[in-house]
Design a protein around this motif. Structure first.
Motif, short mmCIF file in Angstrom:
data_model
loop_
_atom_site.label_atom_id
_atom_site.label_comp_id
_atom_site.label_asym_id
_atom_site.label_seq_id
_atom_site.Cartn_x
_atom_site.Cartn_y
_atom_site.Cartn_z
N ASP A 207 31.14 46.15 22.47
CA ASP A 207 31.10 47.61 22.64
C ASP A 207 31.95 48.46 21.93
O ASP A 207 32.93 47.80 21.63
CB ASP A 207 30.83 48.06 23.94
N THR A 221 36.04 48.42 17.42
CA THR A 221 35.24 47.29 17.94
C THR A 221 36.29 46.17 17.57
O THR A 221 36.88 46.24 16.73
CB THR A 221 33.82 47.39 17.55
N ASP A 276 25.33 52.46 18.01
CA ASP A 276 25.35 51.18 18.45
C ASP A 276 23.94 51.19 19.18
O ASP A 276 24.16 51.36 20.56
CB ASP A 276 26.54 50.46 19.25
N SER A 279 23.93 48.69 22.98
CA SER A 279 24.86 49.27 24.27
C SER A 279 24.17 50.22 24.93
O SER A 279 22.98 50.54 24.63
CB SER A 279 26.26 49.67 23.82
N GLU A 280 24.86 50.59 26.09
CA GLU A 280 24.14 51.60 26.96
C GLU A 280 23.90 52.93 26.33
O GLU A 280 24.65 53.19 25.30
CB GLU A 280 25.04 51.89 28.10
N ARG A 321 25.21 42.29 17.16
CA ARG A 321 25.06 43.72 17.73
C ARG A 321 23.76 44.26 16.78
O ARG A 321 24.11 44.18 15.53
CB ARG A 321 25.99 44.61 18.13
#
Length: 895
Positions: A207, A221, A276, A279-280, A321
């Protein structure tokens, strides 16, 4: 211009008909339709051109944005490929020294500005930890230890665990020296990424992180690439985990990597946002590219808001990702692409429409002018025919209505606006005025309205001439031919007849109406006086009761023959006079019947002379001539009031405070045929009372009004106008007459005639009598504390047992609790919460045989007869004399 105004202009303010509206829209409809169509076409062209330009801009932008996104994606993948290169380097090399790692890393870092650091993190079992620490120290890394970070961020020696993933080599070393020995597996998030990398045998990105040495506020990252002991592909996760060697870690600054990719492209104001999506939600944002225009927003934005306008979106995989790239045109970019094509199309269309409307308007005006000429010629012919017909009908109507107006009982006047000469006056007006028609044709309204001057009458008519009012209504006085006057109500208005303007007045004789109104006003005044007198009588009699009662008690204790006894007797004498005066006020206001009995006028004159000498200036000489001792039937207070009013008026008339005031009294006999019988006096014996002065006198036009209520010649605040009207009322009630004679500058004489009362009919009122006592128990109720106290003391002096209460509610409660303790109840009439008659009825319900005496200063609510009907034994007015009260109490109790 609105349609209705255009039509009104064409029809000279005549009423607009539906046909005229239809004609208007038939004439000007083409212009209106052209305007509507032109506006619609202009807006359509504007919309089409604008849509075409927006589509062109979208295609151009998305094409350029696609190129940008390809370069960015390829550049970022190079960093993943670089990690593969480093992996192969460690995979195939048997031994790697710090010097080799330094040379390799620096050659890479110089070519990839997006990299902040490169490190080698071997997988070290716990039993090999001491050996690695010693080896690193031997290679020149002082105080090398396996470390980890606490929850507070402090760097401490790593705790004991099965294996470690330690930063053993890292470049550039100077900036990252604190990271040497750090166990990456001690952080749960990185531990999970490390585990995923070893399990999949593929590079894995973490992340977004904030880099330790970051100063430009970029996110970074970590690209983790696993290295195995054997350089072979493994078929299972177990085989991969058995052959783990370590990790190659590339620390990436995302912003530098993207800017390096776009370094060869000119910056034309395209905004870039990188997210991204793996991710959350709150950690989606990775990077945004600033606009070249000052003021453009380069802060992180919400993805949903970016896709609501023109944009280009592309998603791609990055080291395991899913990254999303969104590009948008800035305001600078959009403004640089704007053109004037849509406005040229819009205004060009409007100009063409205006030219077409101008042409149509000119043509329609030409056609309309021709139609108007034809229309007006037809109207002229129609009007001429109608005017001939209307004139004939008007002549017939005029003759018929003229006959109706002539026979009307009301007065009707028609006169010229300019000359004001009468043109027509009907029979009713001629009969009332006494003029002939020939006489009136030579007169104007000013000749029969003496109140108005020419200027005043002109101002009156101005409201009609200016249009401020359609009709004027006013009251005036008309003068007949014989100079007598009468009141009139005039309704004046302007009328047109046969192209001439006249003023027409409809007049009503309101003489009788005014007389009726005056009588009504007089009745209202007298009613108001009666209401006021009742209130005064109630309160004043209560006060007198206390004054007379306490004076009587004081008189008992006063020494006989002393000055105090004389003073108290004077108080009692004055109080009796005040008592009689209150009843005189009520009598004048018709609220009570006065007590009439034989009196001697000469005695009252002597009392008044004493009063006058102390109240009027000493420069006025008072003379008297008393030659009669006859009796008259009357009230001493009223006769006293007559004398005082006449004498004070005479003194006021001598305004210089000098002169002679004379009072005379003598007996006269009036026989049939004498001039005095013309005044309504019957033949017989009379007393003649005269009051004269040498003052200013009374004007002849006012002497007939002096006996009217509220008429006064005195200044404001110096008289009420009631004095002589009271005198006149008393004299008339005694069947007498009063005559006033006066000449200006020579004084006035007021003469009063009273019928004489025979000696054998004289009835002398008892001023005092036998006072009777008793021993019974009496409940005395009065809301006035002073009256309750004097009642208690007066009755106790007569031997009675007395209980007092100042509240009717408390008195009722006391009587209800002990009804047998009392022999009599004496109660006031007017009290708060419960009146005396209500209290008496409630007590008689408790005990029917209880005797009640009701006292009042004055009351319109109850009389002696009404009190008797509800069971009250006696009714007495305040202020009462002790002897009278004792007689009434004994009479009630003994009966």
């Amino acid at each position: 211009m609105p349609a209705d105004k255009l039509i009104r202009g064409k029809t000279s303010e005549r009423e607009i008909t539906p046909d005229q509206y239809l004609r208007f829209f038939r004439q000007y409809g083409p212009i209106l339709y052209t305007f509507i169509i032109g506006v619609i076409v202009s807006f359509s062209l504007y919309s089409v051109v604008n849509t075409w330009e927006e589509d062109k801009l979208s295609i151009e932008f998305k094409s350029r944005a696609g190129v940008y996104s390809t370069y960015i994606q390829d550049s970022l993948h190079e960093y993943v490929d670089l990690s593969e290169f480093l992996k192969d380097f460690f995979q195939y090399s048997q031994t790697i020294s710090r010097k080799k790692f330094f040379l390799l890393s620096n050659s890479i870092l110089s070519r990839y500005p997006g990299l902040q650091a490169i490190s080698w993190n071997p997988l070290i079992p716990d039993e090999e930890r001491p050996a690695y620490e010693r080896r690193a120290r031997a290679e020149g890394v002082e105080n090398f230890l396996f470390t980890e970070r606490t929850d507070r961020g402090d760097l401490v020696p790593a705790g004991k665990r099965k294996e470690y993933v330690v930063v053993y080599y890292i470049e550039p070393l100077d900036k990252n020296r604190p990271a040497l020995g750090f166990d990456a597996a001690s952080n749960p998030v990185r531990h999970q990424a490390i585990k995923t990398a070893f399990n999949t045998e593929k590079p894995v990105a973490t992340d977004r992180i904030t880099l330790v040495q970051e100063t430009g506020h970029q996110f970074g990252t970590l690209i983790l690439n696993p290295v195995y002991l054997k350089n072979v592909s493994f078929n299972s996760k177990e085989e991969r985990n058995e052959n783990r060697k370590g990790l190659v870690v590339a620390v990436l600054r995302i912003g530098d990597a993207i800017e390096k990719a776009l370094s060869d492209f000119p910056d034309e104001g395209i905004l870039l946002y990188l997210y991204d999506v793996t991710s959350e939600k709150e950690a989606h944002f990775l990077y945004s590219r600033s606009s070249p225009v000052p003021g453009e927003n380069d802060q992180p934005q919400i993805e949903d808001g970016l896709t609501s306008r023109l944009h280009f979106t592309k998603e791609f995989d990055f080291a395991g990702r899913r990254w999303r790239l969104i590009l948008q045109p800035s305001e600078f970019y959009l403004n640089s692409k704007k053109s004037w094509n849509k406005w040229v199309a819009f205004f060009g269309s409007l100009c063409l429409m205006a030219l077409l409307m101008s042409y149509l308007y000119n043509r329609l005006q030409y056609i309309d002018e021709i139609e108007k000429r034809i229309y007006h010629e037809a109207i002229v012919r129609t009007r001429l025919t109608k005017e001939i017909s209307d004139r004939k009908s008007a002549q017939e109507e005029s003759a018929r209505f003229g006959r109706i107006l002539e026979q009307s009982l009301n007065e009707i006047y028609v006169f010229d606006v300019m000359t004001l000469k009468f043109v027509m006056v009907n029979k009713g007006a001629r009969r009332n005025l006494g003029y002939s028609m020939e006489d009136l044709l030579e007169l104007t309204p000013l000749d029969i309205q003496p109140e108005y001057t020419p200027e005043a009458f002109t101002r009156l008519l101005s409201a009609i001439h200016t249009g401020e009012k359609d009709i004027i209504v006013f009251n005036t006085v008309h003068k007949r031919k014989d100079d007598t006057l009468y009141d009139a109500e005039v309704h004046l208005q302007e009328m047109s007849f046969e192209s001439h303007t006249f003023l027409v007045a409809f007049v009503i004789d309101i003489t009788e109406k005014i007389k009726t109104e005056k009588k009504l006003q007089q009745a209202i005044k007298m009613e108001s006086i009666g209401t006021l007198a009742g209130g005064i009588a109630h309160d004043f009699n209560n006060i007198l009761t206390a004054i007379m009662g306490f004076s009587k008690l004081a008189l008992v204790r006063a020494e006989r023959g002393s000055t105090i006894e004389d003073d108290i007797n004077e108080i009692l004498h004055a109080s009796n006079r005040a008592k009689d005066l209150v009843w005189q006020i009520l009598s004048f206001a018709r609220q009570a019947e006065e007590e009439i009995h034989p009196i001697r006028v000469n005695v009252i004159i002597k009392e008044v002379l004493k009063f006058l000498r102390s109240s009027i200036p000493s420069s006025i000489e008072i003379r008297h001539e008393i030659k009669s001792k006859s009796l008259i039937m009357g009230n001493s207070t009223q006769v006293h009031q007559i004398l005082v009013n006449l004498c004070t008026n005479a003194a006021y008339a001598m305004e210089n405070d000098t002169g002679i005031l004379k009072i005379s009294l003598k007996d006269i006999n009036i026989t049939a045929g004498e001039s005095l019988t013309g005044l309504g006096l019957r033949p017989g014996d009379y007393i003649q009372l005269s009051v004269s002065d040498t003052g200013t006198g009374i004007a002849p036009d006012k002497i007939e009004s002096i006996f009217e209520p509220y008429f006064t010649t005195k200044g404001i605040g110096k008289g009420t106008g009631l004095g002589l009207s009271v005198v006149h009322g008393i004299v008339e009630k005694y069947h007498g007459k009063i005559i006033a004679e006066s000449k200006l500058g020579r004084g006035s004489v007021f003469t009063v005639y009273f019928p004489v009362c025979r000696e054998d009919k004289e009835k002398i009122r008892e001023e005092a009598g036998e006072i009777k006592s008793g021993t019974e128990c009496i409940l005395f109720v009065d809301d006035e504390v002073s009256i309750a106290e004097i009642g208690k003391r007066a009755l106790e002096s007569l031997g009675y047992s007395v209980v007092t209460r100042t509240s009717s509610i408390e008195a009722l409660e006391l009587f209800r609790s002990k009804p047998g303790d009392f022999d009599m109840v004496i109660t006031d009439m007017t009290m708060p919460n419960m009146t005396g008659d209500e209290l008496a009825m409630k007590m008689m319900k408790i005990r029917s045989d209880i005797p009640v005496i009701l006292c009042t200063g004055f009351s319109n609510r109850i009389s002696e007869t009404m009190a008797s009907e509800i069971g009250i034994r006696a009714f007495i007015y305040k202020p009462f004399i002790e002897a009278d009260l004792s007689k009434i109490i004994r009479k009630v109790l003994d009966s």
